[in-house]
Design an enzyme around this catalytic site. Sequence first.
Site, PDB file in Angstrom:
ATOM      1  N   HIS A 136      -5.414   7.231  -2.683  1.00 55.63           N
ATOM      2  CA  HIS A 136      -6.447   6.220  -2.459  1.00 55.63           C
ATOM      3  C   HIS A 136      -7.413   6.180  -3.636  1.00 55.63           C
ATOM      4  O   HIS A 136      -7.726   7.196  -4.224  1.00 55.63           O
ATOM      5  CB  HIS A 136      -7.186   6.491  -1.149  1.00 55.63           C
ATOM      6  CG  HIS A 136      -6.298   6.326   0.037  1.00 55.63           C
ATOM      7  ND1 HIS A 136      -6.191   7.274   1.014  1.00 55.63           N
ATOM      8  CD2 HIS A 136      -5.460   5.328   0.388  1.00 55.63           C
ATOM      9  CE1 HIS A 136      -5.325   6.865   1.924  1.00 55.63           C
ATOM     10  NE2 HIS A 136      -4.861   5.686   1.559  1.00 55.63           N
ATOM     11  N   HIS A 179       0.829  -1.209   0.000  1.00 56.01           N
ATOM     12  CA  HIS A 179       0.000   0.000   0.000  1.00 56.01           C
ATOM     13  C   HIS A 179       0.867   1.265   0.000  1.00 56.01           C
ATOM     14  O   HIS A 179       0.690   2.162  -0.827  1.00 56.01           O
ATOM     15  CB  HIS A 179      -0.908  -0.033   1.233  1.00 56.01           C
ATOM     16  CG  HIS A 179      -1.708   1.199   1.439  1.00 56.01           C
ATOM     17  ND1 HIS A 179      -2.969   1.358   0.913  1.00 56.01           N
ATOM     18  CD2 HIS A 179      -1.441   2.342   2.114  1.00 56.01           C
ATOM     19  CE1 HIS A 179      -3.439   2.543   1.269  1.00 56.01           C
ATOM     20  NE2 HIS A 179      -2.533   3.162   1.997  1.00 56.01           N
ATOM     21  N   GLU A 180       1.814   1.329   0.923  1.00 57.37           N
ATOM     22  CA  GLU A 180       2.628   2.542   1.065  1.00 57.37           C
ATOM     23  C   GLU A 180       3.566   2.749  -0.118  1.00 57.37           C
ATOM     24  O   GLU A 180       3.844   3.889  -0.496  1.00 57.37           O
ATOM     25  CB  GLU A 180       3.407   2.512   2.384  1.00 57.37           C
ATOM     26  CG  GLU A 180       2.529   2.526   3.630  1.00 57.37           C
ATOM     27  CD  GLU A 180       1.604   3.730   3.753  1.00 57.37           C
ATOM     28  OE1 GLU A 180       1.899   4.805   3.188  1.00 57.37           O
ATOM     29  OE2 GLU A 180       0.564   3.593   4.428  1.00 57.37           O
ATOM     30  N   HIS A 188       1.885   4.756  -2.598  1.00 62.67           N
ATOM     31  CA  HIS A 188       1.980   6.190  -2.301  1.00 62.67           C
ATOM     32  C   HIS A 188       3.357   6.737  -2.667  1.00 62.67           C
ATOM     33  O   HIS A 188       3.468   7.844  -3.205  1.00 62.67           O
ATOM     34  CB  HIS A 188       1.689   6.461  -0.827  1.00 62.67           C
ATOM     35  CG  HIS A 188       0.269   6.246  -0.435  1.00 62.67           C
ATOM     36  ND1 HIS A 188      -0.807   6.709  -1.165  1.00 62.67           N
ATOM     37  CD2 HIS A 188      -0.263   5.602   0.637  1.00 62.67           C
ATOM     38  CE1 HIS A 188      -1.930   6.375  -0.562  1.00 62.67           C
ATOM     39  NE2 HIS A 188      -1.632   5.690   0.533  1.00 62.67           N
TER      40      HIS A 188
END
Length: 140
Positions: A103, A93-94, A97
């Site tokens: 998101h 997930h990170e 980013h």
Amino acid sequence: MHTCIPPVIRAFNTWTSASNYFTFSMVDDVASADLKISFESPNHGDGYAFEGATLAHAFAPTDGRFHYNAALSWSVGPGPVQNANDLESVALHEIGHLLGLDHSQDPNAVIMWSSIQTGTIKQELKSDDIQGIKVLYGLN
């Protein structure tokens, strides 16, 4: 090799495979690294203190910092561990980013969730995640 490193490497490899664009390598000298991953205390001085059960945060290009919340319990698998957060799922997930994704509106996308229940594993990118990175980097 520290036990936390292999799950993070797997997460980077997942993004490499999905994009057919990125390559990542680990360096010994943290000062020369483009991306820096660390476990940090809740008030760690970057202006974004971890509040409550915030698992981690990462800064988009070109900052490259990714911080795990050191006050929480972490698991390196295999499989889910009750009352622990999956290191690889959060890394996946990170890293999204770090690469510039925000998101998603798609509830099936790995990047979309802003929280994940302890003991949950999400280690596969979905089509929305892959399409997002391809659009962002002009890979279509």
